[in-house]
Design an enzyme around this catalytic site. Sequence first.
Site, PDB file in Angstrom:
ATOM      1  CB  THR B 138      -0.864   0.021   1.275  1.00  0.00           C
ATOM      2  OG1 THR B 138      -1.384  -1.277   1.478  1.00  0.00           O
ATOM      3  CG2 THR B 138      -1.983   1.014   1.159  1.00  0.00           C
ATOM      4  N   GLY B 177       2.582  -2.774   8.592  1.00  0.00           N
ATOM      5  CA  GLY B 177       2.858  -3.020  10.002  1.00  0.00           C
ATOM      6  C   GLY B 177       4.288  -3.514  10.179  1.00  0.00           C
ATOM      7  CD  GLU B 424      -4.399  -9.441   2.746  1.00  0.00           C
ATOM      8  OE1 GLU B 424      -4.720 -10.178   1.797  1.00  0.00           O
ATOM      9  OE2 GLU B 424      -3.267  -8.932   2.856  1.00  0.00           O
TER      10      GLU B 424
END
Lengths: 664, 664
Positions: B138, B177, B424
């Site tokens: 992303t 993350g 997702e």
Amino acid sequence: MERVDHLADERNKAEFNVDDMKIVWAGSRHAFDVSNRMSRLVANDPVFEKSKRAVMSRKELFKNTLRKSVHAWKLINELRLSDEEGLKLRSFMDQPGFLDLHWGMFVPAIKGQGTEEQQQKWLSLATKMQIIGCYAQTELGHGSNVQGLETTATFDPKTDQFIIHSPTQTSSKWWPGGLGKVSTHAVIYARLITNGKDHGVHGFIVQLRSLDDHSPLPGITVGDIGMKFGNGAYNSMDNGFLMFDHFRIPRDQMLMRLSKVTREGKYVASDVPRQLVYGTMVYVRQSIVSNASTALARAVCIATRYSAVRRQFGSHDGGIETQVIDYKTQQNRLFPLLASAYAFRFVGEWLKWLYTDVTKRLEASDFATLPEAHACTAGLKSMTTSATSDGIEECRKLCGGHGYLWCSGLPELFAVYVPACTYEGDNVVLQLQVARFLMKTVSQLGSGKAPSGTTAYMGRAKHLLQCSSGVRNARDWLNPGMVLEAFEARALRMAVTCANNLSKFENQEQGFSELLADLVEAATAHCQLIVVSKFIAKVEGDIEGKGVKKQLKNLCYIYALYLLHKHLGDFLSTNSVTPEQASLANQQLRSLYSQVRPNAVALVDAFDYTDQYLGSVLGRYDGNVYPKLFEEALKDPLNDSVVPDGYREYIRPLIKQRFRSAKL
Amino acid sequence: MERVDHLADERNKAEFNVDDMKIVWAGSRHAFDVSNRMSRLVANDPVFEKSKRAVMSRKELFKNTLRKSVHAWKLINELRLSDEEGLKLRSFMDQPGFLDLHWGMFVPAIKGQGTEEQQQKWLSLATKMQIIGCYAQTELGHGSNVQGLETTATFDPKTDQFIIHSPTQTSSKWWPGGLGKVSTHAVIYARLITNGKDHGVHGFIVQLRSLDDHSPLPGITVGDIGMKFGNGAYNSMDNGFLMFDHFRIPRDQMLMRLSKVTREGKYVASDVPRQLVYGTMVYVRQSIVSNASTALARAVCIATRYSAVRRQFGSHDGGIETQVIDYKTQQNRLFPLLASAYAFRFVGEWLKWLYTDVTKRLEASDFATLPEAHACTAGLKSMTTSATSDGIEECRKLCGGHGYLWCSGLPELFAVYVPACTYEGDNVVLQLQVARFLMKTVSQLGSGKAPSGTTAYMGRAKHLLQCSSGVRNARDWLNPGMVLEAFEARALRMAVTCANNLSKFENQEQGFSELLADLVEAATAHCQLIVVSKFIAKVEGDIEGKGVKKQLKNLCYIYALYLLHKHLGDFLSTNSVTPEQASLANQQLRSLYSQVRPNAVALVDAFDYTDQYLGSVLGRYDGNVYPKLFEEALKDPLNDSVVPDGYREYIRPLIKQRFRSAKL
């Protein structure tokens, strides 16, 4: 400094005059002026800065609230602000704190329930803030059921005092805002006991802390109930607990407007009508409805602007992607919320009128309209706060991943808003009150007593039970009469079906309890009808400003047809519309979305929110989102150092496979 | 130490064997055993203590996550835990951190997209955690649309390297993350450019930080993106941003299983089928569905136990009040969520089977079932995560005011769960993928190509388009065939209606975009059918244990009939049921609620959650809620002193009317 407006194109598309719409949204030119000035006053004052709330510790946040509250109060005094201005200033401060409870609950409780003398004594202290008060009703084990409160106030004729006592742990006062650490006084609710007789729950003024050093008085245990939902949000506030150990107060600190205890301990009801208390409830709930529109508008403003900034997909040739606001799925979720914000605004405006009307009547001892007004405000409180909570979260999702960032403003808005579904009456419990009122109204149909106000449509039961919708094409769904009739038929038929099902039970209460879920749905249908009808009344009336009326009409029908689609099961199962008519409504809805699309950004500009109040990088007026997201990120404490604290103790031992050197 | 079980009465009411149900819930005796052991291992280890998360600063929380993560990894090694055990241990650790991304995304990406040699080299480092990896796809301006990513990887034949570059601010990697502060490496996605030609988005392994001192390598700018929703929640994790300034990596760090770049810069697709990538997506999404049931079960467990503890109203004689779980409004909101948790559990179980099946077929180069499996997992991911997010918040509201306390566990659970609706695959985008698949399936009906798997029912289109439901009394709604047929008819008819409406557009894509909202609804109807049919299949199969099957049947029909009521508009407008049949379904639903009521607490006990994992004072196994709420409150930092910090600076000057002495 050059300021580029990245949303200028969007603003140029608008087909109406935004300044005129701002007046309509605010309610009047005067209201707009007050709101506009107060919001800028707050936005330009560095004390009210709020961007660091998420990384403040609990203590820092609490202290920051004290500072802002005292500063606000100082400004209100120095600038000699009117009550209206002061209220607006506090609302734009946008940080829950003790001022809300002092002014919103403590002072009104004394005004409503205190005698003339009590008002004179306590309000002179309270309105100068020489004492700080809160409102302590809810107990650890007792929320909705006020009559179940356990705290006792036992009259002791020997000393002419009440002994306030918390007999159990579940009787601790729990939740009151401002109680935990700040308030010097409280209006508390306790069961009044005189001569061994329980006279039910009454209000008392109690001093909690010393005015010299702020320490709790002997017999009083008080503290904060701990962290709540979110980061910032209500953690700025000291919601508290409170226990009494045979704490004594003078007899004249019972709030005695409605009933009193004499020197001898005799309980005497005054001739002041008890219904007056409901007048206050109508007031508080109408302000909750008005706040719902404010909060929902805020979320919608953020989501609308960011949906115009954000682009995803749609380019097959490597060119610029499509603005997400151009997708029907986005419009289908966003525009009904935009319409809801306006709908709640106008029904809130009408509720203000209703409150004035009820008050006038109460003063003339005319209680006839009170039950209807009470049911109607209870229902609208429930419906608008539920829709607003859900709507804020939906707006967050409409911003994609970035809506999850604290600096989007949406997580905080959600966390601070959701308690509205619970306080001042749990939303489901309130809808049941509405349902009871509806069942009563249905049972009296044909008895000669014509239903009035928001239930007036029930007087046309004969017609509404047998009519069928005349909608023949999509355009008919812009006909106010046809829309209203569909909502009226649905609401009435659901209520009548409930009443019929109830009548099959021998025991009414058992039937009521068995059919609770259906009753809630019938009440919701009735409340939605009210909002739709008030919105239609608004757009059918005089509205000034270029193009303004057309926009509001579009929003009005979006709101109505969106509800029709959402609750299609109700409309179809009551035969209020046919599947074909429902399909025409969807068709009309899509056309309305296209008409709103070019006006969307201007329609949220009309809320006149400052960037400071919005507190959202995604919702910035100028649409300059991405560089500002970076700026915000860099402020996080984790970015104080490149190599994070914890590297030596944990990360290094892990990758070097030396666990023994890790600090575990 | 005496332990009183305040919910013992509730447990004694249960009409089934809870231990047997635990096995069914876990999936097998072995799975139960692993889960049970790992949850107790975590619960009894003081390092995993988590009650202070809400009052930790960002830095403390992050460091606490490092500590827990390294400790978990140490335990996994020392106790020689299996992969299954390790996964469970990490999930019970219940704190988002870098381990999730390293094991859940970085390692699988290399396994799925790396060549044999690449796997050998990188996995040997990664599986020992000598490097820590994350997954950087992303970008700041690009979420759902992977093909729109802007980061470039340009092959430089002179040096045999790729030059990784972020050409714009919006091309910064944003969200991954573990990226912000911890990861030493990342799998990043960038547009591959060789000889001036753009070959689209590919994966690359990139080292981010020095393995000596953890400083970012030259050409790399990396940091944390700041605070997110909630208190605790994902703030434990260093979601990060990343920018490349002409950063060079060797050619062999492009993940080359599916396609490669030769020494000369030639782009060559391998003969490994691209479909294998979809196999991984099926895997990831089935685990998300399984997590949905875990999270929803957690919220339901808390709300159910507290609904049995909490009492409100119902006593007219001063006696004990009614347990709120006895109110139909509470049952009507809570029990469908309880049923949903079980429903998602079983559909998740089935998805695991599907993944195994798909994998076997892929290995045999049988790609026939992949599109259907892909659509089905995408749809179920979307549907279950949306329902779980909403369900957690509903459970919070079902706990009344106290649900708003952080120590209820529900605010944190909500904040940590909701991103599942976005990551997702955004849930709306995913439903559109399902819709496209359905439209294709419908268009091929009658072409001789029989629909298979979860779309097999569409093969019976002729019957389903003209049948009418045979339900004649409430009991018929417990007939699996009748329930299934209603859901099948509704799903098929909605899909066919969409297809018909689409065919009216000259341009298919324009039609698709115009009808997006309807298509999403059709996709949802199809997915709900899948869940209902898998639940029915489960309860119609062999289930061991006293009374277990009966309970699951009740839940199965609650789930189905609750959906029928919730989406009644769909069922009625497609004539899949009549209003009278819908009313019979409601009647049956009420009867099922009464049957579940005595079993409710035991049904949530079957989840086998420890109090430590639940992290909720309201959801305690022993029901000893109120004293523990006090204990929690007293731990808040604001209660460190009786007179709060800020009294001298703010409260005292306010009530003494000496603003000049205030620290403003």
